[in-house]
Design an enzyme around this catalytic site. Sequence first.
Site, mmCIF file in Angstrom:
data_model
loop_
_atom_site.group_PDB
_atom_site.id
_atom_site.type_symbol
_atom_site.label_atom_id
_atom_site.label_comp_id
_atom_site.label_asym_id
_atom_site.label_seq_id
_atom_site.Cartn_x
_atom_site.Cartn_y
_atom_site.Cartn_z
ATOM 1 N N CYS A 124 47.768 48.194 24.331
ATOM 2 C CA CYS A 124 49.005 47.691 23.739
ATOM 3 C C CYS A 124 48.965 46.179 23.549
ATOM 4 O O CYS A 124 49.701 45.628 22.726
ATOM 5 C CB CYS A 124 50.213 48.091 24.582
ATOM 6 S SG CYS A 124 50.152 47.492 26.282
ATOM 7 N N HIS A 136 33.969 36.474 27.810
ATOM 8 C CA HIS A 136 35.316 36.966 27.488
ATOM 9 C C HIS A 136 35.496 38.390 28.005
ATOM 10 O O HIS A 136 36.537 38.712 28.601
ATOM 11 C CB HIS A 136 35.542 36.918 25.984
ATOM 12 C CG HIS A 136 36.911 37.374 25.576
ATOM 13 N ND1 HIS A 136 38.002 36.528 25.512
ATOM 14 C CD2 HIS A 136 37.387 38.615 25.246
ATOM 15 C CE1 HIS A 136 39.072 37.218 25.156
ATOM 16 N NE2 HIS A 136 38.726 38.476 24.984
#
Length: 392
Positions: free
Chosen positions: A47, A86
């Site tokens: 989400c 990352h």
Amino acid sequence: MALPLYLVGLSHKTAPVEVRERAALDPVVALPAALSTLGRAVVLSTCNRTEIYGVGCPKEAKALLLARGVEAHHLYQKEGIEALRHLFRVAAGLDSLVMGEAQILGQVREALFLARKYGATESLLEKAFQSAIALGKRARSETGIGVGAVSVAYAALDLALAVYGDLTGLAVAVLGAGEMAELFLTHLKSQGVGRVLVVNRTVERARALAERFGGEAYALEALPQVLRQADLVVASAASPHYLVRPQDLPRRSKPLFLIDIALPRNIDPRVGRLPQAYLYNLDDLKRVVEKNLRARLGEVPKVEALIEGAMGDYLEWYAGHRVREAIRALRGLAYREVVREYPEADPLTWHKEAGRRAHPWILAVKARTQEFLQGPPCPGECPLLAFRPPQL
């Protein structure tokens, strides 16, 4: 060190929710189609983010997201070591909306599982995601990055657990059916409560939320009935006036625990003066959240140290991977030369002579690995193959 990994994506930091919705790839239809287009890739779609990790050129990954209505300024792109770092930060919870949250680690694991299912992984991606998952586990077991509630909804659950110790078998009433109520119920669902009672002005919304969590729906008019049954009340309804007043609470022989996380408040503060009623409001929870967030921030350097250690381990593996592939290619090259020079010899002679010829090349490659670790993966335009020591 040139590592041919790439990342193209967007997150809550770069795109609003309506853009993230367009970018999201559902696992049934959109994800298999995307992986078919991309070839070798792992897609992390939640989400709060959609990120595509791959090997080689990121052009197709970027085009795929742009085709879904994402504008270029919403995207970020990282390559090589920065793409790997990352991924590790994401798995460790440092890039999450709620720092240290645990759900992202399961989502990283699911992303790898789906890529495997559709045959979209390869060795560099497989190793990167396995390393990220292992790192995420270590971050949560060896540091305090995931300790303590850092959202109001989770703080409400934390407070309830502190009071009751165990919520098993209790009746929990939720007043309101909005985002905060949904988030609280999401945290609550693993606690083994006996009943979930959802009360809302619009009973259809109460029913929709209750069905998702195996609960019961009630209209606002039934609130006095619900209060008689509840052990714990969490209020988050949008209302301009108090919905629970002292006269609404029945006389009780056991305590009633009430948490008001609405603004404006849903529960009259005088309720807290009643015997057997224990009332907490948003300010109480925010103090808990701020304290826990400060504690988590103090753990960030420890997590970053784990990340750098994991980066070193991965790059060491990658260097070995590069050398192994180069050595295999050099042996093949020597074998083909020997076969061409001695076509009448037997296979055993070919192998022995090829091994003798390849041996000085292999020693030189191992000695100069760091110098030649730039460029694409070996073999295939491998700079290691451009180096040929003098024939011994």
